[in-house]
Structures are given as structure tokens and as C-alpha cells.
Design a protein around this motif. Structure first.
Motif, PDB file in Angstrom:
ATOM      1  N   VAL A  26       0.856  -1.186   0.000  1.00 32.35           N
ATOM      2  CA  VAL A  26       0.000   0.000   0.000  1.00 32.35           C
ATOM      3  C   VAL A  26       0.892   1.236   0.000  1.00 32.35           C
ATOM      4  N   GLY A  27       0.415   2.290  -0.660  1.00 27.46           N
ATOM      5  CA  GLY A  27       1.226   3.503  -0.759  1.00 27.46           C
ATOM      6  C   GLY A  27       2.310   3.388  -1.807  1.00 27.46           C
ATOM      7  N   ILE A  28       2.076   2.565  -2.837  1.00 22.97           N
ATOM      8  CA  ILE A  28       3.091   2.380  -3.875  1.00 22.97           C
ATOM      9  C   ILE A  28       3.189   3.625  -4.756  1.00 22.97           C
ATOM     10  N   CYS A  29       2.061   4.296  -4.994  1.00 24.12           N
ATOM     11  CA  CYS A  29       2.090   5.427  -5.926  1.00 24.12           C
ATOM     12  C   CYS A  29       3.082   6.503  -5.486  1.00 24.12           C
ATOM     13  N   PRO A  30       3.011   7.022  -4.235  1.00 17.37           N
ATOM     14  CA  PRO A  30       4.046   7.990  -3.840  1.00 17.37           C
ATOM     15  C   PRO A  30       5.418   7.351  -3.743  1.00 17.37           C
ATOM     16  N   PHE A  31       5.459   6.058  -3.411  1.00 17.41           N
ATOM     17  CA  PHE A  31       6.743   5.366  -3.285  1.00 17.41           C
ATOM     18  C   PHE A  31       7.497   5.398  -4.611  1.00 17.41           C
ATOM     19  N   ILE A  32       6.762   5.262  -5.720  1.00 21.80           N
ATOM     20  CA  ILE A  32       7.405   5.338  -7.028  1.00 21.80           C
ATOM     21  C   ILE A  32       7.517   6.794  -7.482  1.00 21.80           C
ATOM     22  N   GLY A  33       6.466   7.579  -7.206  1.00 21.83           N
ATOM     23  CA  GLY A  33       6.388   8.912  -7.793  1.00 21.83           C
ATOM     24  C   GLY A  33       7.211   9.975  -7.091  1.00 21.83           C
ATOM     25  N   THR A 177       7.937   5.921   5.964  1.00 21.32           N
ATOM     26  CA  THR A 177       9.009   6.918   5.842  1.00 21.32           C
ATOM     27  C   THR A 177      10.357   6.228   5.641  1.00 21.32           C
ATOM     28  N   ILE A 178      10.609   5.159   6.417  1.00 23.72           N
ATOM     29  CA  ILE A 178      11.881   4.429   6.271  1.00 23.72           C
ATOM     30  C   ILE A 178      12.015   3.917   4.839  1.00 23.72           C
ATOM     31  N   ALA A 179      10.968   3.259   4.348  1.00 20.43           N
ATOM     32  CA  ALA A 179      11.054   2.650   3.022  1.00 20.43           C
ATOM     33  C   ALA A 179      11.274   3.702   1.938  1.00 20.43           C
ATOM     34  N   ILE A 180      10.504   4.805   1.995  1.00 19.22           N
ATOM     35  CA  ILE A 180      10.582   5.789   0.906  1.00 19.22           C
ATOM     36  C   ILE A 180      11.908   6.553   0.980  1.00 19.22           C
ATOM     37  N   THR A 181      12.464   6.742   2.204  1.00 17.64           N
ATOM     38  CA  THR A 181      13.736   7.450   2.318  1.00 17.64           C
ATOM     39  C   THR A 181      14.891   6.595   1.793  1.00 17.64           C
ATOM     40  N   ILE A 182      14.893   5.297   2.139  1.00 17.33           N
ATOM     41  CA  ILE A 182      15.929   4.405   1.599  1.00 17.33           C
ATOM     42  C   ILE A 182      15.873   4.422   0.083  1.00 17.33           C
ATOM     43  N   MET A 183      14.623   4.346  -0.430  1.00 15.62           N
ATOM     44  CA  MET A 183      14.438   4.309  -1.878  1.00 15.62           C
ATOM     45  C   MET A 183      14.980   5.579  -2.532  1.00 15.62           C
ATOM     46  N   ALA A 184      14.683   6.735  -1.905  1.00 12.12           N
ATOM     47  CA  ALA A 184      15.149   8.003  -2.477  1.00 12.12           C
ATOM     48  C   ALA A 184      16.670   8.068  -2.469  1.00 12.12           C
ATOM     49  N   GLY A 185      17.290   7.580  -1.391  1.00 15.08           N
ATOM     50  CA  GLY A 185      18.748   7.558  -1.327  1.00 15.08           C
ATOM     51  C   GLY A 185      19.336   6.735  -2.452  1.00 15.08           C
ATOM     52  N   LYS A 197      17.955   1.539 -21.389  1.00 11.70           N
ATOM     53  CA  LYS A 197      16.938   2.551 -21.675  1.00 11.70           C
ATOM     54  C   LYS A 197      15.509   2.115 -21.303  1.00 11.70           C
ATOM     55  N   PRO A 198      15.076   0.865 -21.648  1.00 13.79           N
ATOM     56  CA  PRO A 198      13.691   0.518 -21.327  1.00 13.79           C
ATOM     57  C   PRO A 198      13.413   0.484 -19.830  1.00 13.79           C
ATOM     58  N   LEU A 199      14.445   0.267 -19.000  1.00 10.25           N
ATOM     59  CA  LEU A 199      14.206   0.147 -17.564  1.00 10.25           C
ATOM     60  C   LEU A 199      14.275   1.482 -16.845  1.00 10.25           C
ATOM     61  N   LYS A 200      14.637   2.548 -17.552  1.00 11.03           N
ATOM     62  CA  LYS A 200      14.776   3.850 -16.891  1.00 11.03           C
ATOM     63  C   LYS A 200      13.483   4.263 -16.209  1.00 11.03           C
ATOM     64  N   GLY A 201      13.598   4.927 -15.051  1.00  7.26           N
ATOM     65  CA  GLY A 201      12.414   5.404 -14.363  1.00  7.26           C
ATOM     66  C   GLY A 201      11.793   4.327 -13.503  1.00  7.26           C
ATOM     67  N   ALA A 202      10.525   3.989 -13.824  1.00  7.93           N
ATOM     68  CA  ALA A 202       9.790   3.086 -12.940  1.00  7.93           C
ATOM     69  C   ALA A 202      10.355   1.672 -12.936  1.00  7.93           C
ATOM     70  N   GLY A 203      10.842   1.191 -14.068  1.00  3.57           N
ATOM     71  CA  GLY A 203      11.307  -0.195 -14.145  1.00  3.57           C
ATOM     72  C   GLY A 203      12.401  -0.495 -13.138  1.00  3.57           C
ATOM     73  N   ILE A 204      13.439   0.332 -13.142  1.00  2.00           N
ATOM     74  CA  ILE A 204      14.571   0.076 -12.232  1.00  2.00           C
ATOM     75  C   ILE A 204      14.136   0.319 -10.794  1.00  2.00           C
ATOM     76  N   THR A 205      13.215   1.270 -10.574  1.00  2.00           N
ATOM     77  CA  THR A 205      12.722   1.506  -9.216  1.00  2.00           C
ATOM     78  C   THR A 205      12.053   0.266  -8.655  1.00  2.00           C
ATOM     79  N   LEU A 206      11.243  -0.391  -9.510  1.00  2.00           N
ATOM     80  CA  LEU A 206      10.544  -1.587  -9.034  1.00  2.00           C
ATOM     81  C   LEU A 206      11.530  -2.710  -8.741  1.00  2.00           C
ATOM     82  N   ILE A 207      12.576  -2.823  -9.562  1.00  2.00           N
ATOM     83  CA  ILE A 207      13.543  -3.897  -9.319  1.00  2.00           C
ATOM     84  C   ILE A 207      14.323  -3.624  -8.037  1.00  2.00           C
ATOM     85  N   VAL A 208      14.682  -2.359  -7.802  1.00  2.00           N
ATOM     86  CA  VAL A 208      15.341  -2.016  -6.536  1.00  2.00           C
ATOM     87  C   VAL A 208      14.400  -2.296  -5.367  1.00  2.00           C
ATOM     88  N   ALA A 209      13.108  -1.964  -5.544  1.00  2.00           N
ATOM     89  CA  ALA A 209      12.135  -2.226  -4.491  1.00  2.00           C
ATOM     90  C   ALA A 209      12.059  -3.711  -4.193  1.00  2.00           C
TER      91      ALA A 209
END
Lengths: 243, 209
Positions: A26-33, A177-185, A197-209
Motif C-alpha cells: 500500500v502507498g506504492i504510488c508515492p513510493f514510485i512517484g 518513511t523508512i522505506a521511501i527514504t531508503i528508496m530516495a537515497g 533505456k527501457p528500464l529507466k524510471g519506474a522499471g529500475i525503481t521496481l527492481i530495486v524495491a
């Protein structure tokens, strides 16, 4: 179970073991955005923690006094036009979703107005996120958990009190907050990497997640270990039963 | 002023070119949470389709009465009503499925797809366009959910719809049906969709030159 033990277990469960983002999704939208820069991520995290606490307080109060079967306010109101025996059985739980979403939307509106009036600098830093929070699943999810722990329990004595509900909300928000801050770092460092190129943006974010979620899976089982460590009497009891 | 889109156009656009999950990255909570089995994913897609269809039609009917500052609240209240109907229906006729989906059915209320469609399309278009748009978006959502769920279920359990499809010597990749597998599958599928899109646009660029 001892009250404090229960509180510690709820807090740890909400913040780390069953992290809202990485376990319940839950809260994935801000987590990615909104996880591009650390300061924005922290602002979003605090805004969510703040709203989630208010929403948890409201939903606990509404559920306990109005929605659950035989709640005081609905019983009193129904008593005007039906006999006392059937008034005691009035069950408004079917309205819970509508009431919660209304409570969340209006409390977000009030918080936004209050912050804009009295803390303009704070408003400039995280005020833009506030309207988005209405549609943040994490808030409604916390309300639904509290609902299920009040209405869904078999024994009325097991129903959560306000302390447990607020613990869940505050630590759920801290976990977010912990999850989104680690992700931002991580994403700040990723800017410098050569990503396909195809993974830029959301793709790589999801794989890191995904890798982060694997790391958080390491906490699985901490709660049962802690539970047995904090309640020595129960352990002795089960051991003697086994013998 | 742009020409009003026809219903058929809206329907086709929703399925692939404006796919809610792969192209717009909306509604990711259910996409990740209920896709560990194909059956649960399709039930979820059905529930979202029903709510989206009804909410779009109702929003479109009252679009002339909406006040700008109250519209989001009105949208969520309309959606919450239909979600309650869906939730009670599932609890009555598909009890086990309703237990499996748990809190993710009420979480449809805050699913960004529906609010976004109400805001972008239904509050501006006529009823038929809004209905076609809802069906297109729901179709796109079902397609995305089914593709993710199929990958996860086959790799995680070797089954599809509960029927064994891979040989039993297949070592079940348990990680695929756990939370990390959800993020991984969606990330890689998203990459694949983007890759196809990039290649297509490159080809189109070459032929036009």
C-alpha cells in the motif's frame, strides 16, 4: 498478553516486519512517484505519518462508538424509532468504507487549510503532497486493519483500544518513511548509473524495491522470537505442557 | 478545442496505448498484491471493471452539477458506494475469494485508475464515451493483471489456475509468489513493454526517413 508487550509487537510489526510498502504494497504510488530526492521523500513520509495518525484516531472513534454492532451512539439514535431490543442490534458496519473515506478526505482538507494558514513554510515544503494523500492507500489500509481488529474479533475483550490503534498508525507511517527514504537515497545514486533505456524510471525503481523487499523479509519471525522473549510466563507454560 | 473522442476510440486506447498499468503506472497496489494467482487476479480485475464502469456512468450523468473544489470528494463517495456493493456481493457468493483478497477489495476506493478516469474522462464526456472508456481501461487493467499473475503463478508454483503446467521436477521459485517477486515481475515486464515500444518507434522513424 501484557499490554506493553502487545504495543511493542504491534509497533515492530507495522514498521519493519510487515512494512506497509514492501509487504502489503500500500502507498506504492508515492513510493514510485515522489522518491526522487531525499528531502521530498522525508517530507512525504512525515505528511503520511501525520495524516495516518489522525485517520486512525477518527476511524477508531467512529467504529467503536457508531459502526460496530450495538455501538452506543447508533443504539441511542435507533432507540427513538424502534424497540430497545432491536435497537441494541443495529449494525452499521456496511457503511464503514463510505464513512472512512469521508473522514479521511475531510481531515486531509482541514489539515491542509490549517498548515497553509499557520505554517506557510511547512506548507511550501510538503503542502503539495497533502491532496495526494487522500488517495494514498496506506491511510485507508490502516483504517481497515483497525476496523477488522474491532469488529472482526470473536471475543469483545480482544478488541483494540485507542492506544493499540494509534501505535499501528504511527509506526506504520514510520515504516513508510523508512522505506521511501531508503528508496530516495538509492535513486539519487542511480541517477549516475548507466541503466538500460527501457528500464529507466519506474522499471529500475521496481527492481530495486524488489531487492529492498527481500532485505525486509529478513525480519520475518522476529516477532515470534520477541514474543516468547517478552512473555517468559507463557514460555514456561508451554514448556511444561510439552513435558 | 480538441474534437470529442468517439466511444470506440476510447475503448481501443484503453487496452494497449494507454494501458493503465504499463503506460500510466496507475493502480499499482492491487497489481502487486493480488497477482500471486491467476484466479485472484481475474476476480480483482472483474471487481475493478464493475466499479469503474458504474462510477464512470454515474459521474458522467452528474457532470454538469459538479463543483470544482468538491469533485474529488464526490468521486470517492460514488466509488465507495459501488465498492461496498462489490464487497458485499463477493462476501455472499464467493466467500473464499473474498477472504483471499481481504483488504484489497475496499482499497479499490483509493485506486488511482478509477479516480483518474472519473477526473479525466467521465466528468467531461457523454455517458456512452465514458462507458466505453471504462470498458477499455478495465480491459487494459485485466490484461496487465493477468500477464503478471500468469508469470508469477507459473514460476512460483508450476501451476496455472491451480492446474499443473510445468513438469513436477520444476523447483518452485517460492520468491515469485512472495512480495519481492511481485516487484521484480512488474519491473521486468514494464521494461519489456518499454523495449517493444522503443523498437517500434525506432522502426517508424526509419521508414519515415
Amino acid at each position: 498478553m501484557h499490554y506493553l508487550t502487545d504495543i511493542i509487537l504491534i509497533a515492530l510489526g507495522a514498521a519493519l516486519i510487515n512494512n506497509f510498502v514492501l509487504y502489503y504494497f500500500v502507498g506504492i504510488c508515492p513510493f514510485i512517484g515522489v522518491s526522487r530526492r531525499i528531502d521530498m521523500a522525508i517530507g512525504m513520509g512525515f505528511a503520511v505519518t501525520f495524516v495516518i495518525s489522525i485517520a486512525a484516531f477518527l476511524s477508531w472513534t467512529i467504529t467503536t462508538f457508531m459502526l460496530k454492532p450495538g455501538a452506543p451512539v447508533s443504539k441511542w439514535a435507533a432507540g427513538f424509532f424502534m424497540p430497545a431490543a432491536s435497537a441494541a442490534q443495529v449494525d452499521l458496519t456496511v457503511l464503514s468504507y463510505i464513512v472512512y473515506i469521508f473522514a479521511i478526505a475531510s481531515s486531509v482538507q482541514f489539515v491542509e487549510m490549517y498548515v497553509r494558514r499557520f505554517y506557510p513554510s511547512l506548507y511550501r515544503s510538503f503542502g503539495v503532497f497533502l491532496p495526494l494523500i487522500t488517495t494514498n492507500c496506506a491511510i485507508l489500509f490502516a483504517c481497515l486493519i483497525i476496523f477488522s481488529r474491532i469488529v472482526g474479533v470473536d471475543n469483545p475483550a480482544d478488541a483494540w483500544d485507542i492506544g493499540r490503534a494509534l501505535t499501528l498508525a504511527v509506526f506504520g507511517g514510520i515504516g513508510f518513511t523508512i522505506a521511501i527514504t531508503i528508496m530516495a537515497g538509492i535513486r539519487e545514486e542511480l541517477e549516475l548509473c548507466d541503466i538500460p533505456k527501457p528500464l529507466k524510471g519506474a522499471g529500475i525503481t521496481l527492481i530495486v524495491a524488489s531487492i529492498l523487499a527481500m532485505a525486509f523479509m529478513g525480519f520475518t519471525g522476529v516477532d515470534s522470537g520477541l514474543k516468547s522473549a517478552l512473555t517468559p510466563a507463557a514460555v514456561e507454560h508451554t514448556q511444561s505442557a510439552e513435558e | 478545442m480538441p474534437v470529442a473522442p468517439t466511444p470506440a476510440e476510447r475503448f481501443i486506447q484503453g487496452i494497449l496505448p494507454e494501458n493503465p498499468v504499463y503506460r500510466q503506472l496507475l493502480g499499482l497496489c492491487p497489481t502487486l498484491a493480488v497477482t500471486n494467482g491467476l484466479k485472484a487476479a481475474l476476480t480483482m480485475a472483474g471487481a475493478v471493471a464493475f466499479v469503474l464502469f458504474c462510477a464512470n456512468i454515474v459521474t458522467s450523468m452528474i457532470r454538469h452539477l459538479l463543483k470544482p473544489h468538491l469533485r474529488i470528494v464526490i468521486f470517492t463517495l460514488i466509488i465507495a458506494t459501488f465498492v461496498t456493493i462489490t464487497d458485499r456481493f463477493l462476501a455472499a457468493y464467493m466467500y473464499n475469494m473474498s477472504k483471499t483478497l481481504g483488504p484489497y477489495i475496499p482499497l479499490i476506493i483509493v485506486n488511482c485508475i478509477i479516480i483518474c478516469r472519473c477526473e479525466v474522462c467521465a466528468s467531461r464526456q457523454s455517458m456512452f464515451t465514458a462507458a466505453a472508456d471504462a470498458l477499455g481501461q478495465a480491459g487494459g487493467f485485466a490484461l496487465a493483471l493477468a500477464s503478471i499473475a500468469a508469470v508469477r503463478e507459473v514460476l512460483g508454483t508450476g501451476q496455472l489456475f491451480g492446474i499443473q503446467v510445468l513438469p513436477t521436477v520444476w523447483p518452485n521459485w517460492i520468491i515469485m509468489i512472495l512480495p519481492p517477486g511481485a516487484f521484480m515481475t512488474l519491473g521486468l515486464l514494464l521494461g519489456a513493454v518499454n523495449w517493444i515500444q522503443l523498437r517500434r518507434s525506432e522502426k517508424a522513424g526509419q521508414t519515415s526517413e
